[in-house]
Design an enzyme around this catalytic site. Sequence first.
Site, PDB file in Angstrom:
ATOM      1  N   PRO A  61      44.303  42.379  44.951  1.00 14.37           N
ATOM      2  CG  PRO A  61      45.119  44.966  45.077  1.00 14.37           C
ATOM      3  CD  PRO A  61      45.251  43.301  45.475  1.00 14.37           C
ATOM      4  CG  HIS A  62      42.543  39.999  40.817  1.00 18.30           C
ATOM      5  ND1 HIS A  62      42.468  39.588  42.266  1.00 18.30           N
ATOM      6  CD2 HIS A  62      41.403  38.973  40.101  1.00 18.30           C
ATOM      7  CE1 HIS A  62      41.602  38.604  42.321  1.00 18.30           C
ATOM      8  NE2 HIS A  62      40.970  38.354  41.353  1.00 18.30           N
TER       9      HIS A  62
END
Length: 165
Positions: A61-62
């Site tokens: 996730p980013h």
Amino acid sequence: MISISVADGAGLQNYDAVLEHIFNTHRTTNTVKESWLNAMRKREAEYPTGIELEGYSIAIPHCDSEHANQPAIYIIRLPDAIPVNRADEVKSVCAEYGITSFKINKCSMAELSSEMAHADIVLTTNNYKGDIGKPHMSVAGFVTGINEGALRKKLGELLTELANS
């Protein structure tokens, strides 16, 4: 300098709990801004980063760097696999219900009106309440993991009905 953290994820029951854990940890060190968690949830809803493999899941996730105060990498090892936001969840439901002919177009809500001509159904990750003139359902449960089984069944039945009409 990049902050690198490694943590034991025991007790984290779903993907959103993982994101909250990362957020809470990074907030205590001022690594991320208050906007980070909502930006992460939005980004994951629109473009999931998860890959579910046999016996384990991987997600990266980013979100946009404007929500961070400094670069960071956070690694969590969970004792058991949890469902992750996957780019192919709707494809998985289609396969489960024997639907082989379909095309998925992703767009933002701002682009929805221009994409409508090409759609038989609209699936959103928010609680859109407007009249769009097509079958519509929220698939937010694929993001949160809440009532995912019921969501899969409802979506499968709706897609089957559309495929047979």
